[in-house]
Write an enzyme that holds these catalytic residues in place. Structure first.
Site: not given
Ligand code: SAJ
Length: 432
Positions: A215, A269
């Site tokens: 991720k 993010c």
């Protein structure tokens, strides 16, 4: 529980990821309890409404709430599957803060029973799922915990990061492939069985640590590539070249695909996750760190360029187009557009007008500042200078004849046909 039975699911955190995830799981036929610490969020969802902007989410939530498949609460209840989707911000010096994850784990620990699955979806530093497992083991010594027992564990624990793009969340939640990282391979298989109920993309099992790193790597990869585009734009400004043209031409090479420069990288993010890698391996990650610095530094470059232009045209009003961190969404988190507009509003009181179709009022950053929220038409009528900061479709579609006379600083390259009026004005001026 046999696989045909629908597990009851508890989703902790009803934000940009948790709420769409809860709604999609509920639509697949599993009863879902969504948990949030914000009472207003809980009440909004229980009335079938939503507190965030995301394509088609309103209708979906309204449908699953009205069929009693989704309800929201402040407190956790016993369930078969627990999905944790809480924020993992960073604190001072970019140190990752996983306290919300640990609080969520503490809150569910008391309700865990044999057969349950705990899935962490929040973006986390490598090793967080194991830390969460250790915390659960401490709180529930009566349970056999994966990785800590020789027997068959009572519960499964996995890390399964989301990778959905804001604006396309509902589609990507279903279609994207997913990494399913188990504390053990048995845990991964249990989590896979759960995701298979609502994901059409491929589900690839791995370890929790590899899934955590995957991720972080995905978002760092994008950050590094955007940094390359942003650095090119700064070089192009220095050399008086059109960066958009150079990128367009370079991308005709079959193996070159340069991303788009902009005013910097925003959102919760890409501007955050690379720090999780840098924090874990500072000596080994110079490229990732520099990319972060280049992207953050782009904000200062835009401010500098904008000020040069504004100072040359005193007394004129300036329209800043966009506050959102990217196109067609109402998300202003970590937004370079917002940071730049707020700084300009402070520097040029009374002259800065904000155009943001996704805002009904100016955010708190503009408190006590002499700046105004106006619509596109007002801006085109009253502002001779335009700075584009977000590439909303509504901005892109403004035809040339409505902006041909404007002096434009287009940080997003949304108007390739815009004449360079600033150079034209400068050429008319007497030297000195
Ligand atoms: N940006 C550029 N130039 C580009 C592309 C993006 O300046 O060519 C800027 C955007 O304007 C924005 C920022 O980067 O400010 C981030 O936007 P984004 O669209 O690249 O990504 P996010 O933050 O909306 O979502 C990302 C996605 N990750 C990747 O594409 C690797 C998404 O798939 C993740 O699920 C999400 O982060 C997340 O939740 O981690």
């Amino acid at each position: 529980m046999l696989s045909e039975e629908k597990p009851s699911v508890c989703v902790i955190g009803l934000g940009y990821i948790g709420l769409p995830t809860a709604a999609v799981i509920a639509r697949s036929g599993c009863p879902v309890l969504g948990i949030d610490i914000n009472e207003q969020v809980v009440d909004t969802i229980n009335s079938g409404k939503i507190h965030i902007e995301e394509v088609d989410l309103d209708g979906l939530v309204q449908g699953v709430v009205s069929r009693n498949m989704l309800r929201a609460s402040l407190t956790v209840e016993p369930s078969d599957v627990f999905v944790i989707a809480v924020p993992t911000p960073f604190g001072e010096n970019h140190i990752p803060d996983t306290s919300f994850v640990m609080t969520a784990a503490t809150n569910i620990a008391k309700d865990l029973k044999t057969g349950d699955t705990v899935i962490l979806e929040s973006t986390c530093p490598v090793g967080t799922t194991e830390k969460m497992r250790d915390l659960i083991a401490e709180l529930r010594p009566d349970l056999k915990i994966p990785g800590l027992t020789q027997d068959i564990p009572d519960i499964a624990i996995a890390y399964c990061p989301e990778r959905v793009l804001p604006g396309r969340i509902l589609e990507e939640l279903i279609q994207n492939d997913r990494s399913i990282g188990g504390i053990t391979s048995r845990c991964a298989r249990k989590a896979l069985g759960f995701y298979r109920r609502f994901v059409r993309g491929e589900l690839v099992t791995t370890s929790a640590r590899a899934a955590e790193m995957t991720k972080l790597v995905e978002n760092s990869y994008r950050d590094v590539n955007i940094a390359f585009a942003n650095e090119l734009s700064i070089i192009a400004d220095h050399m008086d070249l059109d960066v958009w043209e150079v990128i367009r031409l370079a991308n005709r090479h079959p193996r070159v695909n340069i991303l788009q420069p902009g005013p910097g990288v925003g959102g919760h993010c890409i501007a955050v996750d690379p720090w999780f890698i840098i924090h874990s391996a500072p000596e080994q990650s110079p490229l990732i760190r520099i990319a972060r610095e280049v992207n953050d530094g782009k904000i200062g470059h835009v401010l500098e360029q904008a000020s040069l232009l504004i100072d040359e045209l005193p007394d004129e009003s300036i329209a800043c187009f966009g506050l959102a961190f990217k196109a067609n969404i109402d998300d202003f988190r970590e937004s370079p557009a917002l940071k730049i507009s707020a700084k300009l509003a402070k520097r040029y009181p009374g002259r800065i007008k904000i155009v943001e179709p996704y805002a009904s009022k100016l955010p708190a950053e503009f408190k006590d500042m002499d700046a105004e929220l106006i619509d596109i038409d007002q801006a085109l009528e009253t502002c001779p200078i335009i700075i584009t900061l977000t590439d909303h479709d509504m901005f892109k579609s403004i035809p040339l004849d409505e902006r041909v006379s404007k002096v434009v600083y287009d940080t997003r390259g949304i108007w390739p046909d815009q004449p360079d009026n600033f150079s034209a004005i400068n050429e008319l001026k007497p030297p000195g």
